[in-house]
Scaffold this motif. Sequence first.
Motif, PDB file in Angstrom:
ATOM      1  N   UNK A   1       0.852  -1.188   0.000  1.00 13.43           N
ATOM      2  CA  UNK A   1       0.000   0.000   0.000  1.00 13.43           C
ATOM      3  C   UNK A   1       0.892   1.243   0.000  1.00 13.43           C
ATOM      4  N   UNK A   2       0.357   2.372  -0.414  1.00 17.04           N
ATOM      5  CA  UNK A   2       1.137   3.606  -0.334  1.00 17.04           C
ATOM      6  C   UNK A   2       1.596   3.855   1.104  1.00 17.04           C
ATOM      7  N   UNK A   3       2.727   4.507   1.262  1.00 15.20           N
ATOM      8  CA  UNK A   3       3.290   4.754   2.591  1.00 15.20           C
ATOM      9  C   UNK A   3       2.340   5.539   3.495  1.00 15.20           C
ATOM     10  N   UNK A   4       1.522   6.388   2.902  1.00 18.49           N
ATOM     11  CA  UNK A   4       0.611   7.214   3.708  1.00 18.49           C
ATOM     12  C   UNK A   4      -0.831   6.688   3.710  1.00 18.49           C
ATOM     13  N   UNK A   5      -1.019   5.438   3.366  1.00 21.72           N
ATOM     14  CA  UNK A   5      -2.371   4.863   3.266  1.00 21.72           C
ATOM     15  C   UNK A   5      -3.163   5.013   4.564  1.00 21.72           C
ATOM     16  N   UNK A   6      -2.546   4.757   5.692  1.00 19.36           N
ATOM     17  CA  UNK A   6      -3.260   4.858   6.975  1.00 19.36           C
ATOM     18  C   UNK A   6      -3.758   6.272   7.239  1.00 19.36           C
ATOM     19  N   UNK A   7      -3.020   7.257   6.784  1.00 20.11           N
ATOM     20  CA  UNK A   7      -3.426   8.652   6.971  1.00 20.11           C
ATOM     21  C   UNK A   7      -4.690   8.977   6.165  1.00 20.11           C
ATOM     22  N   UNK A   8      -4.881   8.302   5.028  1.00 19.77           N
ATOM     23  CA  UNK A   8      -6.030   8.570   4.164  1.00 19.77           C
ATOM     24  C   UNK A   8      -7.245   7.717   4.505  1.00 19.77           C
ATOM     25  N   UNK A   9      -7.042   6.639   5.236  1.00 24.42           N
ATOM     26  CA  UNK A   9      -8.136   5.734   5.582  1.00 24.42           C
ATOM     27  C   UNK A   9      -9.177   6.472   6.416  1.00 24.42           C
ATOM     28  N   UNK A  10     -10.403   6.496   5.917  1.00 25.07           N
ATOM     29  CA  UNK A  10     -11.504   7.120   6.644  1.00 25.07           C
ATOM     30  C   UNK A  10     -11.736   8.586   6.324  1.00 25.07           C
ATOM     31  N   UNK A  11     -10.863   9.200   5.557  1.00 19.22           N
ATOM     32  CA  UNK A  11     -11.071  10.608   5.203  1.00 19.22           C
ATOM     33  C   UNK A  11     -12.194  10.708   4.171  1.00 19.22           C
ATOM     34  N   UNK A  12     -13.092  11.641   4.345  1.00 20.76           N
ATOM     35  CA  UNK A  12     -14.210  11.797   3.399  1.00 20.76           C
ATOM     36  C   UNK A  12     -13.823  12.628   2.176  1.00 20.76           C
ATOM     37  N   UNK A  13     -14.695  12.610   1.199  1.00 21.07           N
ATOM     38  CA  UNK A  13     -14.595  13.485   0.024  1.00 21.07           C
ATOM     39  C   UNK A  13     -13.272  13.334  -0.724  1.00 21.07           C
ATOM     40  N   UNK A  14     -12.915  12.097  -1.047  1.00 14.94           N
ATOM     41  CA  UNK A  14     -11.652  11.843  -1.748  1.00 14.94           C
ATOM     42  C   UNK A  14     -11.830  11.672  -3.262  1.00 14.94           C
ATOM     43  N   UNK A  15     -13.040  11.712  -3.760  1.00 17.41           N
ATOM     44  CA  UNK A  15     -13.264  11.482  -5.181  1.00 17.41           C
ATOM     45  C   UNK A  15     -12.449  12.426  -6.068  1.00 17.41           C
ATOM     46  N   UNK A  16     -12.298  13.657  -5.668  1.00 16.08           N
ATOM     47  CA  UNK A  16     -11.529  14.624  -6.473  1.00 16.08           C
ATOM     48  C   UNK A  16     -10.047  14.246  -6.534  1.00 16.08           C
ATOM     49  N   UNK A  17      -9.595  13.369  -5.660  1.00 16.84           N
ATOM     50  CA  UNK A  17      -8.198  12.936  -5.631  1.00 16.84           C
ATOM     51  C   UNK A  17      -7.936  11.694  -6.477  1.00 16.84           C
ATOM     52  N   UNK A  18      -8.997  11.110  -7.026  1.00 14.37           N
ATOM     53  CA  UNK A  18      -8.854   9.916  -7.850  1.00 14.37           C
ATOM     54  C   UNK A  18      -8.037  10.239  -9.092  1.00 14.37           C
ATOM     55  N   UNK A  19      -6.979   9.451  -9.291  1.00 10.53           N
ATOM     56  CA  UNK A  19      -6.140   9.627 -10.476  1.00 10.53           C
ATOM     57  C   UNK A  19      -6.544   8.576 -11.504  1.00 10.53           C
ATOM     58  N   UNK A  20      -6.805   9.013 -12.681  1.00 13.22           N
ATOM     59  CA  UNK A  20      -7.200   8.106 -13.753  1.00 13.22           C
ATOM     60  C   UNK A  20      -6.003   7.745 -14.578  1.00 13.22           C
TER      61      UNK A  20
END
Length: 107
Positions: free
Chosen positions: A88-107
């Motif tokens: 997993x990415x090194x910062x995965x735990x920091x992002x777990x549970x954060x809301x409103x991440x759709x704008x961060x989706x990389x295609x």
Amino acid sequence: MPFVVTENCIKCKYTDCVEVCPVDCFHAGPNFLVIDPDECIDCTLCEPECPANAIYPEDDVPAGQEHFIALNAELAKSWPVLTERIDAPADAKEWDGKPDKLSLLQR
């Protein structure tokens, strides 16, 4: 009914689910996984393996995240199949549970 990867996977991208999948239904993008609804055999093995609790049966996708059903189907057509667990990415735990991440989706 196929399973669906939802918003909490964005920037977490744990792949424990891929390791238990008996078919090749997971596809990987830069910071998100999707499930190909045409390949998913509804075995239920992936759902409990997701540390981010981001996988749901299609009929149980949380309210407000229904658009991830179509997004999984769309992205599975262009992203490569993933058949083995990766780190997993090194910062995965920091992002777990954060809301409103759709704008961060990389295609």
